[in-house]
Write an enzyme that holds these catalytic residues in place. Structure first.
Site, short mmCIF file in Angstrom:
data_model
loop_
_atom_site.label_atom_id
_atom_site.label_comp_id
_atom_site.label_asym_id
_atom_site.label_seq_id
_atom_site.Cartn_x
_atom_site.Cartn_y
_atom_site.Cartn_z
N GLU A 70 30.21 34.48 13.48
CA GLU A 70 29.13 35.44 13.23
C GLU A 70 29.64 36.65 12.43
O GLU A 70 28.93 37.16 11.55
CB GLU A 70 28.51 35.91 14.55
N CYS A 226 13.41 29.56 3.22
CA CYS A 226 12.85 30.87 2.86
C CYS A 226 13.93 31.71 2.18
O CYS A 226 14.27 32.81 2.63
CB CYS A 226 12.31 31.55 4.11
N CYS A 233 8.54 26.76 -0.38
CA CYS A 233 7.36 26.96 0.47
C CYS A 233 6.66 25.65 0.83
O CYS A 233 6.12 25.51 1.94
CB CYS A 233 6.38 27.91 -0.22
N CYS A 236 8.02 24.18 3.94
CA CYS A 236 8.08 25.07 5.10
C CYS A 236 7.05 24.68 6.15
O CYS A 236 5.88 24.43 5.82
CB CYS A 236 7.86 26.51 4.65
N CYS A 242 1.69 31.54 6.23
CA CYS A 242 2.48 32.62 5.63
C CYS A 242 1.62 33.53 4.75
O CYS A 242 0.99 33.07 3.78
CB CYS A 242 3.62 32.01 4.81
#
Length: 385
Positions: A70, A226, A233, A236, A242
């Site tokens: 991370e 995204c 899109c 998605c 959206c």
């Protein structure tokens, strides 16, 4: 059905129409959160089919491995991080080994990843875990984990969710992009009021179950679908929900940070070689620009450079000046002009604390800033002055 789940609330905005003597109030609908169960089901369904499940830090998961990944992934793409993570794990397989290491070696393995404060904080945090928590990461809460150096609220949430499966919302750059587009959230996410709204949305959607998968799915959505430019899109699972996509304004979200012209600084970087072809390096202060890394002496002008040589390295001869190049930082641009010089006599030179003579043909395991590393690599194949 999916689009119908995008609930609406009503807010009043005053709009002036040309030719009218007064403005007319009209009602514009502002999107609210989707049904949480619907969102989770669609997201995890997409993740089960397309999500990333074979990344190195997803194997043999532990708070330590997830934490290192991370930190490396902050401001850095997965494809870049993988090789660094694997080398880091080979050398530092556990937090005790990392805590006991010299900072130089940690920075050396970080060389090329940039944002070196991350590596320094990683080292400090490892020492805190060993000295204050008996080598066990305090993953019982976001508050306890984020007390360690270099771990913020979102990073702590990601570590807890990924390593333990506990519920902990996240809000990294990928998640911010997904949420701002999905809901048409206006404003730069760095603004406190915008960030607060995004945390509310993250809290709303984060489930009590499959928390590790949900967290990874949110990050994968932003990283693979995204994306910042040219989002996919049509692939998605939330295409019908959206707001940004419905408006054809994906490019507007999230809003960019208000731009300021980056100031330009100049520096002369001294490439001083001794009779053996070794290059003088100095260790920079632990904080600030390239903190803790080794680099070449830097000067504001030629007068300062020559005065330093006369005082510190008498008998040095200044050579040619290499072409200037630019290194871009987050807040400014640094124009670097390398200047060659060499000691007039052969042999080494007495070592001084905070300095070392570096052999470009047999590199040491020390942390180097990217421009310094590039210059040393150029010198390794060049002839002695």
């Amino acid at each position: 059905m999916a689009g119908a789940l995008l609930k609406q609330s009503v807010g009043t905005f005053r709009v002036s129409y040309p030719g009218e003597s007064q403005s007319v109030s009209t009602f514009i609908k502002a999107p609210q959160p989707l049904d949480a169960e619907y969102f989770r089901t669609r997201l995890l369904g997409w993740f089960d089919q397309y999500g990333r499940t074979h990344l190195p830090w997803q194997q043999d998961r532990s708070p330590y491995r997830v934490w290192v990944s991370e930190i490396m992934l902050q401001q850095t793409q997965v494809t870049t991080v993988i090789s660094y993570f694997e080398r880091f794990m080979q050398r530092f397989p556990d937090v005790e080994t990392l805590a006991a290491a010299e900072q130089d070696e940690v920075l050396h393995l970080w060389t090329g990843l940039g944002y070196y404060a991350r590596a320094r904080n990683l080292h400090r945090a490892a020492q805190c875990v060993v000295s204050e928590h008996d080598g066990v990461f305090p993953v019982e809460s976001v508050t306890a984990l984020s007390a360690l150096p270099g771990i913020g609220r979102s990073t702590a949430g990601a570590i807890i969710a990924q390593a333990t499966g506990q519920r902990a919302p996240i809000l990294d750059g990928n998640v911010k992009r997904v949420l701002t587009r999905l809901h048409g959230v206006e404003g730069w996410p760095g603004k406190p009021e915008v960030e607060k709204r995004l945390w509310q949305l993250a809290e709303h959607y984060t489930p009590q179950w499959r928390c590790a998968d949900f967290t990874q799915a949110m990050m994968d959505m932003g990283a693979t679908l995204c994306t910042r430019r040219r989002p996919s899109c049509l692939l998605c699972p939330f295409e019908a929900d959206c707001v940004a996509h419905a408006r054809g304004e994906e490019h507007r979200f999230p809003a960019s940070k208000p731009k300021k012209e980056k100031p330009v600084r100049q520096t002369l970087m001294l490439m001083l070689r001794d009779g053996n072809g070794h290059v003088l390096l100095e260790q920079r202060p632990s904080s600030g620009l390239w903190g803790g890394l080794w680099g070449m002496p830097q000067f504001d002008d030629h007068e300062a450079l020559r005065a330093w040589l006369a005082r510190e390295m008498p008998g040095s001869i200044v050579g040619e000046q290499w072409p200037c190049f630019t290194h871009v930082f987050t807040h400014f641009r640094l124009e670097i002009t390398p200047v060659q010089a060499h000691l007039s006599r052969r042999g080494g030179h007495p070592a001084v604390s905070g300095r070392r003579w570096y052999d470009p043909d047999q590199p040491d395991s020390i942390g180097l800033a990217a421009p310094v590393k590039a210059l040393l690599e150029s010198l390794s194949s060049s002839s002695l002055l």
